[in-house]
Design a protein around this motif. Structure first.
Motif, PDB file in Angstrom:
ATOM      1  N   PHE B 116       0.841  -1.200   0.000  1.00 37.71           N
ATOM      2  CA  PHE B 116       0.000   0.000   0.000  1.00 37.71           C
ATOM      3  C   PHE B 116       0.878   1.252   0.000  1.00 37.71           C
ATOM      4  O   PHE B 116       0.622   2.211  -0.733  1.00 37.71           O
ATOM      5  CB  PHE B 116      -0.894   0.042   1.252  1.00 37.71           C
ATOM      6  CG  PHE B 116      -2.128  -0.821   1.168  1.00 37.71           C
ATOM      7  CD1 PHE B 116      -2.578  -1.509   2.281  1.00 37.71           C
ATOM      8  CD2 PHE B 116      -2.859  -0.922  -0.003  1.00 37.71           C
ATOM      9  CE1 PHE B 116      -3.717  -2.303   2.225  1.00 37.71           C
ATOM     10  CE2 PHE B 116      -3.997  -1.714  -0.069  1.00 37.71           C
ATOM     11  CZ  PHE B 116      -4.422  -2.411   1.053  1.00 37.71           C
ATOM     12  N   LEU B 117       1.922   1.249   0.843  1.00 43.48           N
ATOM     13  CA  LEU B 117       2.775   2.441   0.937  1.00 43.48           C
ATOM     14  C   LEU B 117       3.486   2.698  -0.377  1.00 43.48           C
ATOM     15  O   LEU B 117       3.567   3.836  -0.843  1.00 43.48           O
ATOM     16  CB  LEU B 117       3.808   2.253   2.052  1.00 43.48           C
ATOM     17  CG  LEU B 117       3.254   2.375   3.459  1.00 43.48           C
ATOM     18  CD1 LEU B 117       4.249   1.818   4.459  1.00 43.48           C
ATOM     19  CD2 LEU B 117       2.965   3.826   3.787  1.00 43.48           C
ATOM     20  N   ASN B 118       4.008   1.654  -1.015  1.00 44.43           N
ATOM     21  CA  ASN B 118       4.724   1.843  -2.277  1.00 44.43           C
ATOM     22  C   ASN B 118       3.797   2.336  -3.368  1.00 44.43           C
ATOM     23  O   ASN B 118       4.127   3.251  -4.124  1.00 44.43           O
ATOM     24  CB  ASN B 118       5.390   0.533  -2.702  1.00 44.43           C
ATOM     25  CG  ASN B 118       6.484   0.131  -1.756  1.00 44.43           C
ATOM     26  OD1 ASN B 118       7.096   0.963  -1.112  1.00 44.43           O
ATOM     27  ND2 ASN B 118       6.731  -1.173  -1.658  1.00 44.43           N
ATOM     28  N   ALA B 119       2.600   1.746  -3.447  1.00 49.38           N
ATOM     29  CA  ALA B 119       1.653   2.183  -4.471  1.00 49.38           C
ATOM     30  C   ALA B 119       1.218   3.623  -4.210  1.00 49.38           C
ATOM     31  O   ALA B 119       1.058   4.414  -5.147  1.00 49.38           O
ATOM     32  CB  ALA B 119       0.423   1.264  -4.479  1.00 49.38           C
ATOM     33  N   ALA B 120       1.041   3.985  -2.925  1.00 56.00           N
ATOM     34  CA  ALA B 120       0.639   5.357  -2.598  1.00 56.00           C
ATOM     35  C   ALA B 120       1.706   6.344  -3.047  1.00 56.00           C
ATOM     36  O   ALA B 120       1.395   7.390  -3.629  1.00 56.00           O
ATOM     37  CB  ALA B 120       0.420   5.488  -1.090  1.00 56.00           C
ATOM     38  N   CYS B 121       2.976   6.018  -2.803  1.00 59.84           N
ATOM     39  CA  CYS B 121       4.041   6.946  -3.195  1.00 59.84           C
ATOM     40  C   CYS B 121       4.081   7.129  -4.701  1.00 59.84           C
ATOM     41  O   CYS B 121       4.202   8.247  -5.204  1.00 59.84           O
ATOM     42  CB  CYS B 121       5.387   6.422  -2.691  1.00 59.84           C
ATOM     43  SG  CYS B 121       6.715   7.570  -2.963  1.00 59.84           S
ATOM     44  N   MET B 122       3.945   6.044  -5.472  1.00 61.76           N
ATOM     45  CA  MET B 122       3.988   6.173  -6.930  1.00 61.76           C
ATOM     46  C   MET B 122       2.786   6.946  -7.440  1.00 61.76           C
ATOM     47  O   MET B 122       2.899   7.736  -8.382  1.00 61.76           O
ATOM     48  CB  MET B 122       4.020   4.787  -7.599  1.00 61.76           C
ATOM     49  CG  MET B 122       5.145   3.907  -7.199  1.00 61.76           C
ATOM     50  SD  MET B 122       6.768   4.092  -7.916  1.00 61.76           S
ATOM     51  CE  MET B 122       6.697   4.856  -9.404  1.00 61.76           C
ATOM     52  N   ALA B 123       1.606   6.753  -6.833  1.00 61.45           N
ATOM     53  CA  ALA B 123       0.423   7.471  -7.313  1.00 61.45           C
ATOM     54  C   ALA B 123       0.534   8.964  -7.006  1.00 61.45           C
ATOM     55  O   ALA B 123       0.149   9.805  -7.823  1.00 61.45           O
ATOM     56  CB  ALA B 123      -0.840   6.891  -6.667  1.00 61.45           C
ATOM     57  N   LEU B 124       1.063   9.313  -5.821  1.00 64.55           N
ATOM     58  CA  LEU B 124       1.207  10.731  -5.478  1.00 64.55           C
ATOM     59  C   LEU B 124       2.210  11.404  -6.410  1.00 64.55           C
ATOM     60  O   LEU B 124       2.025  12.537  -6.838  1.00 64.55           O
ATOM     61  CB  LEU B 124       1.661  10.882  -4.027  1.00 64.55           C
ATOM     62  CG  LEU B 124       0.650  10.469  -2.977  1.00 64.55           C
ATOM     63  CD1 LEU B 124       1.279  10.506  -1.600  1.00 64.55           C
ATOM     64  CD2 LEU B 124      -0.553  11.383  -2.999  1.00 64.55           C
ATOM     65  N   MET B 125       3.287  10.663  -6.761  1.00 63.55           N
ATOM     66  CA  MET B 125       4.272  11.215  -7.705  1.00 63.55           C
ATOM     67  C   MET B 125       3.644  11.407  -9.071  1.00 63.55           C
ATOM     68  O   MET B 125       3.895  12.395  -9.758  1.00 63.55           O
ATOM     69  CB  MET B 125       5.429  10.223  -7.850  1.00 63.55           C
ATOM     70  CG  MET B 125       6.718  10.698  -7.282  1.00 63.55           C
ATOM     71  SD  MET B 125       8.116   9.914  -8.027  1.00 63.55           S
ATOM     72  CE  MET B 125       7.918   8.243  -7.543  1.00 63.55           C
ATOM     73  N   ASP B 126       2.804  10.448  -9.481  1.00 65.14           N
ATOM     74  CA  ASP B 126       2.192  10.513 -10.796  1.00 65.14           C
ATOM     75  C   ASP B 126       1.212  11.670 -10.898  1.00 65.14           C
ATOM     76  O   ASP B 126       1.037  12.264 -11.963  1.00 65.14           O
ATOM     77  CB  ASP B 126       1.460   9.190 -11.084  1.00 65.14           C
ATOM     78  CG  ASP B 126       0.925   9.134 -12.478  1.00 65.14           C
ATOM     79  OD1 ASP B 126      -0.222   8.702 -12.666  1.00 65.14           O
ATOM     80  OD2 ASP B 126       1.660   9.526 -13.398  1.00 65.14           O
TER      81      ASP B 126
END
Lengths: 244, 219
Positions: B116-126
């Motif tokens: 969840f944390l990794n996906a959240a970071c990539m989505a916020l960057m995107d």
């Protein structure tokens, strides 16, 4: 530090990467030591004596000393001086509320049109499209729009929009279309004659001779977003040959 | 109980894709082995007057399980993800706005909170939201022999006596958030933190390669 930035121009950087204002190892003894000036654009932040990257993207440089991050984004954040396409949502008293796709609605005074006076009000209804620019746009205050430039002339701004189609694209595509010699626009000019209004909030309005051509142009522009230049030229060539 | 041997940092195979959904402002899918999560980020958008904060953005995290409605367990995971995101986002740049992050669980095969944390970071960057640094999630499990396993599968988590998840930041590699379950000694905790910090370097390199590939089309 600007030399460190120039070395990494064109590289993909992530939030958290930083550049420091450390002085170089060798200081010239003959010439004067001038502090270098670096202008940070979007995506770069100054924090103390360091420069931090806060958005992921490609580092771009415009001589002599302007740097910014070129990132692909879809949500618009208002900035002063940018021209956008807004939709009038509320007409209350002396002020219109305009939706431009941001976090709150902007206000547009009825006097901010060319030739508008208290007796001669502009003909603006709820649901109309307006092409206007930001007079005031910062994070702490409600954004304000005007449809006149600083000398009081409309300069292309104001209400428009009978018979065309409004659609959204990414912010990067609009910026590419607005560059002085845009390839996409020159390819599009050879296809069909059309009227095109580009708002920097990612909204485009297009009107062509027939409904079918309008739809074709809007589909082409929306798909340009995710294509390389080669694929785009191929697609335009197929349409020009009459895939319709 | 002592932890024996020098643990090798082995992570399962990673996969990531950004901008795969057309409606959200930013989206990403993150896959660790068989565990898969889809994240969508919206913002800065309009906020309800009851929820607005005068000097910074309001961040809402929603975690949707694979089956059924979100329950107390999802609320606890949302709290962990929200604290981490609030520490790394520059919220003061968008006062009186709302940022929404929705995480949908596609398949759970262990290490779910770190996914969840990794996906959240990539989505916020995107989504192009301004961040002061990146973060990643690493899960460690201590099995009955005292070995530390990084990125455990669901079967390994079930047989271990302690499972810990840490969120690590990309600047100083310090722990931002920790969520632990089970019994372990102070020594074991410190070793797990050290192992997680080593694993986080691999994850940050993966982020960099992933974003480079994404921007390679316009370069």
């Amino acid at each position: 530090m600007s030399s460190a930035l120039r070395d990494r121009t064109g590289e993909v950087l992530l939030p958290g990467d930083e550049f420091s204002f450390d002085t170089d190892d060798t200081i010239s003894l003959t010439g004067p030591v001038k502090p270098e000036k670096v202008v940070c654009g979007p995506g770069l932040r100054r924090s103390g004596d360091r420069l931090l990257v806060c958005k992921s993207g490609v580092l771009r440089h415009k001589p002599p000393n302007m740097f910014w991050m070129d990132s692909q984004q879809r949500r618009y954040v208002p900035a002063k001086g940018e021209t956008i396409i807004g939709i009038v949502t509320v007409k209350s008293g002396d002020v219109f509320k305009v939706d431009f796709g941001g976090s709150e609605q902007a206000s547009l005074s009825y006097l901010a049109f060319e030739g508008a006076t208290k007796r001669n009000r502009p003909n603006v209804q709820v649901g109309d499209l307006v092409f206007s620019q930001f007079l005031l746009a910062n994070q702490d205050m409600e954004p304000e729009l005007v449809c006149v430039d600083s000398s009081g002339r409309a300069n292309g701004m104001g209400v428009f929009g009978g018979g065309g189609l409004l659609f959204t694209v990414s912010l990067g595509l609009v910026r590419r279309l607005l560059t002085p010699h845009s390839e996409i626009l020159s390819d599009l000019k050879q296809l069909f004659p059309c009227e095109l209004v580009m708002g920097m909030n990612g909204r485009l309005w297009v009107k062509s001779c027939s409904l079918q051509q309008t739809l074709v142009i809007s589909n082409l522009l929306q798909s340009c977003d995710t294509m390389t230049a080669q694929q785009r030229r191929e697609l335009f060539r197929r349409v020009a040959q009459g895939a319709l | 109980m002592e932890v024996c041997g020098s643990p090798a940092v082995t992570l399962r195979e990673f996969g990531c894709e950004q901008s795969l959904l057309s409606r959200p402002d930013g989206s990403a899918s993150f896959i660790q082995g068989d565990t898969s999560v889809l994240a969508a980020a919206y913002g800065p958008a309009e906020v309800k007057v009851s929820k607005e904060i005068y000097d910074r953005a309001t961040l809402d995290v929603l975690i949707q399980p694979k089956v059924g409605l979100p329950s107390v367990r999802e609320r606890a995971q949302e709290q962990c993800v929200r604290e981490t995101c609030e520490a790394s986002l520059l919220l003061s740049l968008h006062p009186r706005s709302s940022l929404t992050l929705i995480l949908q669980l596609i398949h759970d095969d262990g290490s779910i909170l770190s996914c969840f944390l990794n996906a959240a970071c990539m989505a916020l960057m995107d989504a192009g939201l301004p961040m002061s640094f990146l973060f990643c999630g690493v899960t460690c499990a201590i099995d009955v022999d005292g070995q530390i396993i990084t990125d455990p599968t669901a079967a390994q988590e079930k047989e271990s006596r302690a499972v810990m998840t840490f969120a690590i930041d990309s600047k100083e590699h310090k722990v931002m958030m920790s969520s632990t379950k089970g019994s372990f000694s102070v020594n074991e905790l410190q070793q797990c933190v050290a192992v997680s910090q080593k694993a986080s370097e691999k994850i940050f390199q993966f982020y960099r390669d992933s974003v480079k590939r994404r921007y390679s089309k316009i370069l």
